[in-house]
Design a protein around this motif. Structure first.
Motif, PDB file in Angstrom:
ATOM      1  N   LYS A  54       0.874  -1.181   0.000  1.00  0.00           N
ATOM      2  CA  LYS A  54       0.000   0.000   0.000  1.00  0.00           C
ATOM      3  C   LYS A  54       0.897   1.212   0.000  1.00  0.00           C
ATOM      4  O   LYS A  54       1.669   1.423   0.954  1.00  0.00           O
ATOM      5  CB  LYS A  54      -0.873   0.018   1.248  1.00  0.00           C
ATOM      6  CG  LYS A  54      -2.007  -0.964   1.195  1.00  0.00           C
ATOM      7  CD  LYS A  54      -3.074  -0.592   2.220  1.00  0.00           C
ATOM      8  CE  LYS A  54      -4.298  -1.459   2.046  1.00  0.00           C
ATOM      9  NZ  LYS A  54      -5.399  -1.044   2.912  1.00  0.00           N
ATOM     10  N   ILE A  55       0.794   2.015  -1.039  1.00  0.00           N
ATOM     11  CA  ILE A  55       1.669   3.185  -1.153  1.00  0.00           C
ATOM     12  C   ILE A  55       0.989   4.228  -2.031  1.00  0.00           C
ATOM     13  O   ILE A  55       0.253   3.873  -2.959  1.00  0.00           O
ATOM     14  CB  ILE A  55       3.049   2.774  -1.737  1.00  0.00           C
ATOM     15  CG1 ILE A  55       4.081   3.887  -1.561  1.00  0.00           C
ATOM     16  CG2 ILE A  55       2.939   2.381  -3.197  1.00  0.00           C
ATOM     17  CD1 ILE A  55       5.514   3.449  -1.835  1.00  0.00           C
ATOM     18  N   ASP A  56       1.212   5.503  -1.722  1.00  0.00           N
ATOM     19  CA  ASP A  56       0.667   6.592  -2.530  1.00  0.00           C
ATOM     20  C   ASP A  56      -0.840   6.429  -2.761  1.00  0.00           C
ATOM     21  O   ASP A  56      -1.345   6.716  -3.853  1.00  0.00           O
ATOM     22  CB  ASP A  56       1.377   6.664  -3.900  1.00  0.00           C
ATOM     23  CG  ASP A  56       2.903   6.755  -3.763  1.00  0.00           C
ATOM     24  OD1 ASP A  56       3.369   7.240  -2.716  1.00  0.00           O
ATOM     25  OD2 ASP A  56       3.621   6.337  -4.691  1.00  0.00           O
ATOM     26  N   GLY A  57      -1.550   5.917  -1.743  1.00  0.00           N
ATOM     27  CA  GLY A  57      -2.993   5.769  -1.876  1.00  0.00           C
ATOM     28  C   GLY A  57      -3.455   4.608  -2.734  1.00  0.00           C
ATOM     29  O   GLY A  57      -4.634   4.490  -3.055  1.00  0.00           O
ATOM     30  N   LYS A  58      -2.523   3.756  -3.136  1.00  0.00           N
ATOM     31  CA  LYS A  58      -2.892   2.605  -3.985  1.00  0.00           C
ATOM     32  C   LYS A  58      -2.507   1.294  -3.313  1.00  0.00           C
ATOM     33  O   LYS A  58      -1.635   1.260  -2.450  1.00  0.00           O
ATOM     34  CB  LYS A  58      -2.167   2.697  -5.333  1.00  0.00           C
ATOM     35  CG  LYS A  58      -2.682   3.810  -6.225  1.00  0.00           C
ATOM     36  CD  LYS A  58      -1.831   3.962  -7.472  1.00  0.00           C
ATOM     37  CE  LYS A  58      -0.448   4.470  -7.160  1.00  0.00           C
ATOM     38  NZ  LYS A  58      -0.396   5.908  -6.821  1.00  0.00           N
ATOM     39  N   THR A  59      -3.136   0.206  -3.747  1.00  0.00           N
ATOM     40  CA  THR A  59      -2.792  -1.128  -3.266  1.00  0.00           C
ATOM     41  C   THR A  59      -2.253  -1.921  -4.443  1.00  0.00           C
ATOM     42  O   THR A  59      -2.944  -2.079  -5.447  1.00  0.00           O
ATOM     43  CB  THR A  59      -4.049  -1.822  -2.702  1.00  0.00           C
ATOM     44  OG1 THR A  59      -4.548  -1.032  -1.621  1.00  0.00           O
ATOM     45  CG2 THR A  59      -3.711  -3.214  -2.186  1.00  0.00           C
ATOM     46  N   MET A  60      -1.020  -2.382  -4.315  1.00  0.00           N
ATOM     47  CA  MET A  60      -0.366  -3.015  -5.463  1.00  0.00           C
ATOM     48  C   MET A  60       0.052  -4.460  -5.193  1.00  0.00           C
ATOM     49  O   MET A  60       0.537  -4.780  -4.111  1.00  0.00           O
ATOM     50  CB  MET A  60       0.890  -2.228  -5.824  1.00  0.00           C
ATOM     51  CG  MET A  60       0.611  -0.776  -6.148  1.00  0.00           C
ATOM     52  SD  MET A  60       2.152   0.035  -6.647  1.00  0.00           S
ATOM     53  CE  MET A  60       1.455   1.340  -7.628  1.00  0.00           C
ATOM     54  N   ALA A  61      -0.085  -5.296  -6.230  1.00  0.00           N
ATOM     55  CA  ALA A  61       0.335  -6.692  -6.160  1.00  0.00           C
ATOM     56  C   ALA A  61       1.397  -6.951  -7.226  1.00  0.00           C
ATOM     57  O   ALA A  61       1.584  -6.124  -8.116  1.00  0.00           O
ATOM     58  CB  ALA A  61      -0.862  -7.596  -6.406  1.00  0.00           C
ATOM     59  N   GLU A  62       2.066  -8.083  -7.143  1.00  0.00           N
ATOM     60  CA  GLU A  62       3.061  -8.524  -8.141  1.00  0.00           C
ATOM     61  C   GLU A  62       4.396  -7.800  -7.951  1.00  0.00           C
ATOM     62  O   GLU A  62       4.543  -6.619  -8.276  1.00  0.00           O
ATOM     63  CB  GLU A  62       2.574  -8.292  -9.578  1.00  0.00           C
ATOM     64  CG  GLU A  62       1.403  -9.141  -9.997  1.00  0.00           C
ATOM     65  CD  GLU A  62       1.764 -10.624 -10.146  1.00  0.00           C
ATOM     66  OE1 GLU A  62       2.947 -10.974 -10.258  1.00  0.00           O
ATOM     67  OE2 GLU A  62       0.824 -11.425 -10.127  1.00  0.00           O
ATOM     68  N   SER A  63       5.398  -8.571  -7.506  1.00  0.00           N
ATOM     69  CA  SER A  63       6.663  -7.940  -7.120  1.00  0.00           C
ATOM     70  C   SER A  63       7.402  -7.224  -8.260  1.00  0.00           C
ATOM     71  O   SER A  63       7.954  -6.141  -8.052  1.00  0.00           O
ATOM     72  CB  SER A  63       7.586  -8.980  -6.473  1.00  0.00           C
ATOM     73  OG  SER A  63       8.053  -9.914  -7.425  1.00  0.00           O
ATOM     74  N   ALA A  64       7.403  -7.786  -9.466  1.00  0.00           N
ATOM     75  CA  ALA A  64       8.169  -7.139 -10.539  1.00  0.00           C
ATOM     76  C   ALA A  64       7.543  -5.796 -10.944  1.00  0.00           C
ATOM     77  O   ALA A  64       8.245  -4.781 -11.008  1.00  0.00           O
ATOM     78  CB  ALA A  64       8.340  -8.081 -11.733  1.00  0.00           C
ATOM     79  N   PRO A  65       6.221  -5.763 -11.211  1.00  0.00           N
ATOM     80  CA  PRO A  65       5.586  -4.457 -11.483  1.00  0.00           C
ATOM     81  C   PRO A  65       5.725  -3.467 -10.326  1.00  0.00           C
ATOM     82  O   PRO A  65       5.890  -2.269 -10.561  1.00  0.00           O
ATOM     83  CB  PRO A  65       4.119  -4.827 -11.718  1.00  0.00           C
ATOM     84  CG  PRO A  65       4.154  -6.233 -12.205  1.00  0.00           C
ATOM     85  CD  PRO A  65       5.292  -6.877 -11.472  1.00  0.00           C
ATOM     86  N   ILE A  66       5.697  -3.945  -9.083  1.00  0.00           N
ATOM     87  CA  ILE A  66       5.883  -3.044  -7.939  1.00  0.00           C
ATOM     88  C   ILE A  66       7.281  -2.418  -8.000  1.00  0.00           C
ATOM     89  O   ILE A  66       7.445  -1.210  -7.837  1.00  0.00           O
ATOM     90  CB  ILE A  66       5.696  -3.798  -6.599  1.00  0.00           C
ATOM     91  CG1 ILE A  66       4.210  -4.119  -6.352  1.00  0.00           C
ATOM     92  CG2 ILE A  66       6.246  -2.978  -5.432  1.00  0.00           C
ATOM     93  CD1 ILE A  66       3.947  -4.989  -5.117  1.00  0.00           C
ATOM     94  N   CYS A  67       8.291  -3.236  -8.245  1.00  0.00           N
ATOM     95  CA  CYS A  67       9.666  -2.707  -8.284  1.00  0.00           C
ATOM     96  C   CYS A  67       9.856  -1.726  -9.445  1.00  0.00           C
ATOM     97  O   CYS A  67      10.563  -0.722  -9.306  1.00  0.00           O
ATOM     98  CB  CYS A  67      10.680  -3.847  -8.385  1.00  0.00           C
ATOM     99  SG  CYS A  67      10.796  -4.787  -6.840  1.00  0.00           S
ATOM    100  N   GLU A  68       9.216  -1.995 -10.584  1.00  0.00           N
ATOM    101  CA  GLU A  68       9.306  -1.053 -11.708  1.00  0.00           C
ATOM    102  C   GLU A  68       8.615   0.265 -11.335  1.00  0.00           C
ATOM    103  O   GLU A  68       9.094   1.356 -11.661  1.00  0.00           O
ATOM    104  CB  GLU A  68       8.643  -1.635 -12.968  1.00  0.00           C
ATOM    105  CG  GLU A  68       9.320  -2.885 -13.516  1.00  0.00           C
ATOM    106  CD  GLU A  68      10.299  -2.596 -14.664  1.00  0.00           C
ATOM    107  OE1 GLU A  68      10.563  -1.416 -14.958  1.00  0.00           O
ATOM    108  OE2 GLU A  68      10.795  -3.576 -15.253  1.00  0.00           O
TER     109      GLU A  68
END
Lengths: 221, 221
Positions: A54-68
């Motif tokens: 959870k960052i910048d008001g969003k909830t994100m999954a998937e490690s590679a897209p998160i790192c990008e």
């Protein structure tokens, strides 16, 4: 503050933790027993996996897209080179570790020895453990071959490829499954990356029921 | 000229073919019977997988890094949005189709029905086929939910996420495994993407021993 739902020994979570720490993004870590598929967690993440950031008001999954995403939104310090050629090489190696190394090594060693017990699925399958122990040799040799030609895995600078590799190897090191005597260059590379401040939280991990070997958190192993 | 070593029904190869064609990069297609692990092929690609792309004097493996490279080196027309948020969403969906959809659907349907026969491993396992047929419904419904809110899967423009999804679905459509009557919006989306010039080579594919249904290449299906 950002919040990361994670499992301590998950290499995918560790890769994201390393990126966050290297970029000095403060994060609260929340341990997630994802296999219990708690309703709250499934609401956060229909795929039922960790990491979830959870960052910048969003909830994100998937490690590679998160790192990008972290790389694009928080570009300093950079974990990606500038040229398309070098960026390709980083992404190829991240996929190598998260796909090939994961299937051949991490699944056969870490998941057999640790995840089975944690999730109440019983004892490791010794056939898989044996296979994983064989396969890791080939991967360490491949890393040695890369590091004979390069300072870091994907080139002259430390990148996401190093974090992907170190995430898998550090989890396996926690259960004493890495033979650091196999290659001097790989050991040197790991010593270098292990001594970074970004690595501290990973070296402090404790998983109940599994005691890491004495060298696990030792920078001079 | 660029050269792509591929297998006609591989969704990973199709995703790269769609990117190349959309960007009007000329490419020679070379069919690769990768399961025979021919020595020349293994020299080109130690991971023993397709697609392998030879371009700009380099030999590249791994479909997602290849597509990111093409996007950076040949930016027009763009298959990635501009903002970090939207780029994250594209990459998340590419991972969704190439990882989750692939494991739950493509492996259970395409690999059981086609790859087993091609590689001489006998008949499909009906348990897996049944599971794949169940799982695809859930994925089509997820796509319908996305497309109820967006013109394309990841937002207002066509992106790599659409190509990843269309690559899997077109391969499954070749073996009549997609129920296009399940969702009007998904069917409309597929009709839109199928009618692009970039799709032509895919609609012309012929795999010996497997005849596509009449609607496969029909733009007005």
């Amino acid at each position: 503050m950002a919040k990361l739902y994670h499992v301590p020994l998950s290499p995918f979570c560790r890769k994201v933790r390393l990126s966050l720490a290297e970029k000095k993004i403060e994060v609260e870590l929340v341990e997630e027993r994802y296999w219990e598929q708690d309703a709250d967690f499934l609401r956060r993440n229909p795929a039922g996996k960790v990491p979830i950031l959870k960052i910048d008001g969003k909830t994100m999954a998937e490690s590679a897209p998160i790192c990008e995403y972290l790389e694009e939104q928080y570009p300093e310090p950079s974990l990606m080179p500038k040229s398309a050629d070098n960026r390709y090489e980083v992404r190829r190696l991240v996929a190598w570790f998260d796909d090939k190394f994961h299937n051949e090594v991490t699944s056969n060693l870490l998941y057999e020895r640790v995840n089975r017990k944690l999730t109440g699925q019983g004892y490791p399958d010794s056939k898989n453990v044996k296979l994983g122990a064989q396969k890791i040799k080939y991967h360490l040799d491949y890393m040695a071959w890369l590091l004979d030609h390069r300072r870091w895995l994907a080139g002259d600078t430390m990148t996401l490829a190093d974090f992907a590799a170190a995430a898998h190897l550090s989890s396996l090191d926690y259960i004493s499954d890495v033979d650091w005597n196999r290659s001097e260059v790989v050991k040197d590379w790991y010593a270098k990356i292990k001594s970074r401040p970004a690595f501290r939280s990973i070296l402090a991990d404790q998983v109940s029921g599994f005691r890491p070997p004495a060298h696990y958190a030792d920078l001079d192993f």
